[in-house]
Design an enzyme around this catalytic site. Structure first.
Site, PDB file in Angstrom:
ATOM      1  N   ASP A 124      45.583  43.174  32.849  1.00  0.00           N
ATOM      2  CA  ASP A 124      45.551  43.089  34.307  1.00  0.00           C
ATOM      3  C   ASP A 124      44.233  42.456  34.726  1.00  0.00           C
ATOM      4  O   ASP A 124      43.218  42.622  34.041  1.00  0.00           O
ATOM      5  CB  ASP A 124      45.676  44.479  34.937  1.00  0.00           C
ATOM      6  CG  ASP A 124      47.073  45.066  34.829  1.00  0.00           C
ATOM      7  OD1 ASP A 124      48.041  44.294  34.831  1.00  0.00           O
ATOM      8  OD2 ASP A 124      47.187  46.302  34.761  1.00  0.00           O
ATOM      9  N   ASP A 140      53.429  41.378  37.414  1.00  0.00           N
ATOM     10  CA  ASP A 140      53.662  42.383  38.458  1.00  0.00           C
ATOM     11  C   ASP A 140      54.055  41.715  39.777  1.00  0.00           C
ATOM     12  O   ASP A 140      54.940  42.201  40.490  1.00  0.00           O
ATOM     13  CB  ASP A 140      52.414  43.242  38.670  1.00  0.00           C
ATOM     14  CG  ASP A 140      52.021  44.046  37.443  1.00  0.00           C
ATOM     15  OD1 ASP A 140      52.900  44.387  36.632  1.00  0.00           O
ATOM     16  OD2 ASP A 140      50.816  44.340  37.298  1.00  0.00           O
TER      17      ASP A 140
END
Length: 158
Positions: A124, A140
């Site tokens: 991330d 995402d």
């Protein structure tokens, strides 16, 4: 002489899935090559206090939900991916919003699923600090866009 054209059913689905997957994999590769995974995380302010690039890993689902669930999440992402591929091949011709929605879901599921199978965690790096939101990635975003497109399609049928 007749010319036969091979037309792929739900071709927009495949293009969107490929674009989402490629965008996710390329951005994650750039992050891993550019940043060190440190504690505290290495971060670069793009707009100080608003948006930073922050390299972290996540063993959970989108936005750190179900942290430490990488074992079952890797299999879930594989099952979802195989289901979406099967649906696109064997199912009906989908409308445009459905193709974009399911394509985004497939690209996102594959992007994060590849991370989970290779390393047991997801990379991330998108860090919006002004809303105190968990750090996330392109997969995402694709998954959330896919959900919005499918909701739009359900609320606005052809």
């Amino acid at each position: 002489m007749s010319s036969r054209h091979f037309k792929i059913k739900n071709s927009l689905f495949w293009w969107v899935a490929g674009l989402a997957l490629a965008s996710d994999r390329l951005t994650k590769a750039w992050i891993v090559a550019t940043y060190a995974l440190t504690v505290p995380p290495q971060t670069t302010p793009i707009i100080p206090g608003v948006f930073h690039i922050t390299y972290v890993t996540n063993t959970g689902a989108a936005f750190s939900l179900f942290a430490n669930g990488s074992i079952w999440l890797r299999w879930l992402s594989l099952i979802v991916s195989l289901g979406l591929i099967t649906w696109a091949i064997l199912g009906p011709r989908l409308d445009r919003w459905q193709q974009v929605g399911y394509g985004c879901l497939l690209g996102g599921a594959l992007g994060n699923g590849i991370d989970r199978f290779l390393t047991g965690e997801v990379v991330d790096f998108l860090d919006f600090r002004w809303i105190q939101f968990p750090v996330f990635n392109v997969a995402d975003i694709a998954i959330n866009i896919g959900i919005v497109c499918l909701l739009w399609s359900a609320w606005h049928p052809r």
